[in-house]
Enzyme design. Structure first.
Site, PDB file in Angstrom:
ATOM      1  N   GLY A   1       0.823  -1.213   0.000  1.00 19.58           N
ATOM      2  CA  GLY A   1       0.000   0.000   0.000  1.00 19.58           C
ATOM      3  C   GLY A   1       0.849   1.251   0.000  1.00 19.58           C
TER       4      GLY A   1
ATOM      5  N   SER B   1       1.585   3.478  -2.442  1.00 17.77           N
ATOM      6  CA  SER B   1       1.391   4.541  -3.436  1.00 17.77           C
ATOM      7  C   SER B   1       0.621   5.746  -2.927  1.00 17.77           C
ATOM      8  CB  SER B   1       0.693   3.976  -4.683  1.00 17.77           C
ATOM      9  OG  SER B   1      -0.598   3.493  -4.346  1.00 17.77           O
TER      10      SER B   1
ATOM     11  N   GLY C   1      -1.341   7.757   0.944  1.00 15.45           N
ATOM     12  CA  GLY C   1      -1.660   7.746   2.362  1.00 15.45           C
ATOM     13  C   GLY C   1      -0.496   7.420   3.277  1.00 15.45           C
TER      14      GLY C   1
ATOM     15  N   TYR D   1     -13.976  -3.348   9.436  1.00 17.64           N
ATOM     16  CA  TYR D   1     -12.674  -2.696   9.566  1.00 17.64           C
ATOM     17  C   TYR D   1     -12.135  -2.863  10.985  1.00 17.64           C
ATOM     18  CZ  TYR D   1      -9.033   0.870   9.486  1.00 17.64           C
ATOM     19  OH  TYR D   1      -7.821   1.523   9.584  1.00 17.64           O
TER      20      TYR D   1
END
Length: 315
Positions: free
Chosen positions: A9, A11, A13, A193
């Site tokens: 992940g 790319s 944030g 989540y």
């Protein structure tokens, strides 16, 4: 010899911010960006190399919500690397988050306002769906895809003479009340989540229990409250800007120094004056539950591998 670091992940944030910070700490790293979208990864790679030309930055395309993609990426990484020193298991999703407005306003005028904003407990529900692998999407993306990645990359991670480390991106939203061993994918709940992040905490503890003797260690971190694509899906950016002073106070009120151990979560925080610091939190779990969860994952892994093998054979 360059240290090799893999970040999932990477790319955008938290993952992108992490990559920038890693290269600030050691500009001679071999940083491998594990991303779903190759074009985005290429743009990030170019930007990182523009600011840190001595670094070595490579890309592996992987979608942790697709086990075939995880297997392909694992084979590629084993061909490229002899070992991985650090793996940041950061990729994750919170699909279609719905804010409970009633709970929000109720919490604003209660003694639990700080707890509410620090954990989002009771505020967020999500609409989950089933992936092509027949698994709940949040569970597969945030937990199981990474679990399979670790299993596949064990030859690169397990070296007793020079330990490697896994670092999981967890959350203050990881709530024990939202996790159930009888429903590890949270298929019957509305807060996948939160459940998946509690599962991450459990898995980190289980990895330490099962892999420390082989030279692999695991830690859990929480990046704090940040304005990212994920958080902007909950509230508009300007609302987060208004809330930031409250969130800074949240961190100040929750400083609980703990001794370093596998049951500790490390949380990134910022003071009201803009200073960054790290605090620790003891995770609300026990090792027996973590081990039972780990065994459940191993059983699910056997089932999924058999299903994929049968499907490939038929095609």
């Amino acid at each position: 010899m360059r240290k090799a670091v893999l970040v999932t992940g990477a790319s955008s944030g938290v993952g992108l911010a992490l990559c920038k910070r890693l290269l600030e700490e050691d500009h001679e790293l071999h940083l491998c960006l594990a991303c779903r979208n190759r074009s985005k990864a290429e743009a990030v790679r170019a930007a990182l190399l523009a600011s840190r030309p001595l670094a070595e930055v490579s890309i592996v395309q992987v979608d942790v919500s697709d086990l075939q993609s995880v297997f392909r990426a694992s084979r590629e990484l084993k061909q490229r690397f002899q070992r991985l020193d650090y793996v940041y298991l950061n990729a994750g999703i919170m699909p279609n988050p719905q804010l409970n407005i009633k709970a929000l306003f109720s919490g604003l005028f209660s003694r639990k306002v700080i707890h509410m904003f620090s954990t989002a407990e009771g505020l967020l529900t999500q609409e989950d769906k089933i992936t092509a692998d027949g698994l709940q999407e949040v569970f597969e993306t945030n937990v199981f895809g990474h679990f399979i990645l670790i299993q596949e990359l064990a030859p690169l991670l397990c070296h007793s003479d020079s330990p490697s480390q896994l670092i999981w991106t967890s959350s203050r939203n990881a709530r024990k009340s939202n996790f159930c061993l009888e429903d590890i994918q949270h298929s019957r709940g509305q807060e996948p989540y939160s459940s998946s992040k509690y599962a991450v905490d459990l898995l980190s503890v289980a990895v330490n229990r099962n892999f420390n003797s082989r030279g692999l260690y695991s830690s859990v971190v929480c990046p704090g409250t940040m304005v990212t694509n994920m958080t902007c899906g909950i509230l508009p950016p300007f609302v987060w800007t208004l809330l930031m002073p409250i969130i800074w106070l949240v961190w100040l009120f929750h400083q609980k120094p703990e001794s370093l151990n596998p049951l500790t979560k490390y949380l990134s925080a910022t003071t009201g004056f803009g200073s960054n610091y790290v605090m620790t939190q003891k995770m609300d779990l026990d090792e027996d539950t973590a081990e039972k969860f780990y065994q459940s994952l191993l059983e699910l892994e056997k089932h999924v591998r058999a299903t994929i093998q049968k499907r490939n054979h038929q095609s």
